[in-house]
Design an enzyme around this catalytic site. Structure first.
Site, PDB file in Angstrom:
ATOM      1  N   GLU A  95       0.787  -1.178   0.176  1.00 40.97           N
ATOM      2  CA  GLU A  95      -0.035   0.154   0.082  1.00 40.97           C
ATOM      3  C   GLU A  95       0.661   1.211  -0.011  1.00 40.97           C
ATOM      4  OE1 GLU A  95      -4.190   0.026   1.851  1.00 40.97           O
ATOM      5  OE2 GLU A  95      -3.129   0.976   3.364  1.00 40.97           O
TER       6      GLU A  95
ATOM      7  N   HIS B 163       7.823 -26.939  -0.794  1.00 39.43           N
ATOM      8  CA  HIS B 163       7.265 -28.092  -1.212  1.00 39.43           C
ATOM      9  C   HIS B 163       6.336 -27.582  -2.505  1.00 39.43           C
ATOM     10  CE1 HIS B 163       9.556 -31.166   1.017  1.00 39.43           C
ATOM     11  NE2 HIS B 163       9.575 -30.056   1.904  1.00 39.43           N
TER      12      HIS B 163
ATOM     13  N   LYS C  49     -13.815   0.349  -4.345  1.00 43.89           N
ATOM     14  CA  LYS C  49     -15.184   0.841  -3.480  1.00 43.89           C
ATOM     15  C   LYS C  49     -16.250   1.699  -4.053  1.00 43.89           C
ATOM     16  CE  LYS C  49     -12.194   1.236   0.597  1.00 43.89           C
ATOM     17  NZ  LYS C  49     -11.784   2.149   1.828  1.00 43.89           N
TER      18      LYS C  49
END
Length: 446
Positions: free
Chosen positions: A287, A308, A422
């Site tokens: 951010e 793995h 948003k």
């Protein structure tokens, strides 16, 4: 006591020219932070937060936490992003790995999280868990209108009030919010909730050492005085520019690698307790730096587990990555590998060794293999996992983030891109005031 050590020797030769070349930029970045002369300087309250946090505030937080601990089996921490990740990182790092599987005991509640997603099943399942249980709520939001925590708080506030009544519930709800304004501040005043302040000059991703993180951490039973003291020591260590400043060295090194074409940084831990620390770190750097078409992509892995699954790509994939490894020098518990007479698994050669000895050799072997394979390696070593060390590590990364962002040439303290989704979501949900946006986005979907 110095608890955090930085080592860049397995990274610098990949970008030594760039590292030397950005020294002036690092000095300038430090000056911008110390003088408050850079972009986003109105969000530098975290810079001296550890040294200026009063003992009275810490005592008050501990008193509130004690009240919740005495009256609750569960404490629901409602928040998203920086409003929960820092607390979860510290609590997970310091807790028993299987703490979630033990029932809460008197004065030892479980800290749970809500409002960090919009998962319908998650919310309903948490309601089911809390049904008939003694619980309290810490709601964390500067505005009180952020969608995810607002939904969760509405639901769990209603649930708590139905179970114990409004009068009792108000003493089991604590709001961490803006000092003067916002929906949550208004509600807290109306309902009589105890409140703590989110400082105006501290952004969410830098807020773990404010009541945002300190209250949940205290509720989980950990020592916030030691946490802040560790951060204060790192604050002092990183005050001045130069090669003795580990935050500056780390910021310079990661930018040098970025300039040399290493576009992804993988934060590696060899201790599963640090998984959520990686999640906190990803938000802090993602951010802060991902803007203006720039920024190192932050990823995190748990080794040896992810060797793995991701090990092949890291070893031989595109050479655009570097690793920053958090290593814990001394585990809190000693467990040795037993001998087996049949030795069918062929590991008697390890008998008598501590499990951590094997882990450390896996760490060293991985570093050698990855560096030989073209992956630069930065190492950060903690003496042990405790409050003091984690306080140092948190502040180390926060300070380095500010320096690194300025070296990169961005404002490390804003997040303009976060609002895009948003706006679309509000338009699609036909939120009042978004009529034009609703019309525009619906026309795109035809």
């Amino acid at each position: 006591m110095k608890s955090v050590e930085l080592n860049i020797q397995d990274a610098i030769y990949f970008a030594e020219k760039q590292y030397e070349g950005n020294k002036a930029a690092a000095v300038d970045a430090m000056a911008k932070l110390n003088e408050g002369s850079g972009e986003g300087s109105d969000f530098l309250g975290w810079l001296d937060l550890p040294s200026t946090t009063s003992q009275d505030l810490l005592a008050s937080i501990n008193k509130t936490a004690d009240r919740l601990r005495k009256n609750c089996e569960y404490v629901v921490c409602v928040g998203i992003g920086g409003s929960y990740l820092g607390a979860k990182a510290v609590i997970s790092a310091l807790s028993d790995s299987f703490a979630d599987f033990y029932a809460p005991t008197p004065e030892n509640p479980k800290v749970l999280y809500a409002g960090q997603n919009i998962g319908e099943e998650y919310t309903a399942e948490l309601e089911k868990l809390l049904e008939g249980k003694k619980f309290g709520i810490i709601v964390i939001s500067k505005s009180g209108t952020t969608t995810e925590p607002a939904i969760a708080f509405r639901i769990f506030k209603e649930m708590l009030e139905k179970q114990v009544g409004k009068e009792v519930a108000k003493d089991l709800i604590v709001a961490v919010t803006d000092e003067k304004k916002g929906a949550l501040r208004t509600l807290a005043t109306q309902e009589g909730y105890e409140t703590y302040i989110i400082p105006d000059n501290v952004g969410g991703r830098f807020s773990v050492l404010t009541p945002v993180g300190l209250l949940p951490i205290a509720c989980a039973g950990f020592d916030i005085v030691k946490l802040v003291a560790g951060a204060a020591q790192m604050e002092e260590t990183t005050k001045h520019s130069g090669d003795e400043n580990p935050s500056e060295v780390y910021a310079r090194m990661r930018n040098a690698l970025y300039q040399a074409g290493k576009k992804t940084e993988i934060l590696v831990n060899f201790n599963p307790k640090l998984h959520y620390f990686g999640e906190w770190w990803k938000q802090l750097y993602g951010e802060s730096e991902g803007k203006d078409g720039k920024g190192i992509f932050p990823a995190a892995v748990d080794f040896t587990t992810d060797l793995h699954s991701m090990g092949q790509w890291i070893q031989e994939g595109e050479r655009t990555i570097f690793e920053t490894v958090i290593s814990v020098k001394e585990p809190a518990i000693t467990r040795r590998i037993p001998e087996d007479a049949a030795n069918l698994d062929g590991i008697n050669y390890l008998a008598g060794k501590r499990i951590d000895e094997v882990n450390k050799m896996a760490e060293l072997g991985t570093k050698i293999a990855h560096v030989d394979g073209g992956v630069p390696n930065i190492k950060i070593e903690l003496n042990k996992l405790d409050e003091h060390s984690l306080g140092q590590l948190i502040y180390f990364f926060e300070k380095a983030c500010g320096i690194s962002g300025y070296i990169l040439g961005v404002n490390p303290f804003n997040q303009p891109g976060v609002e895009a989704y948003k706006k679309n979501m509000f338009a699609l949900l036909e939120k009042p005031g978004y009529e034009k946006e609703t019309e525009a986005i619906k026309s795109k979907l035809k």
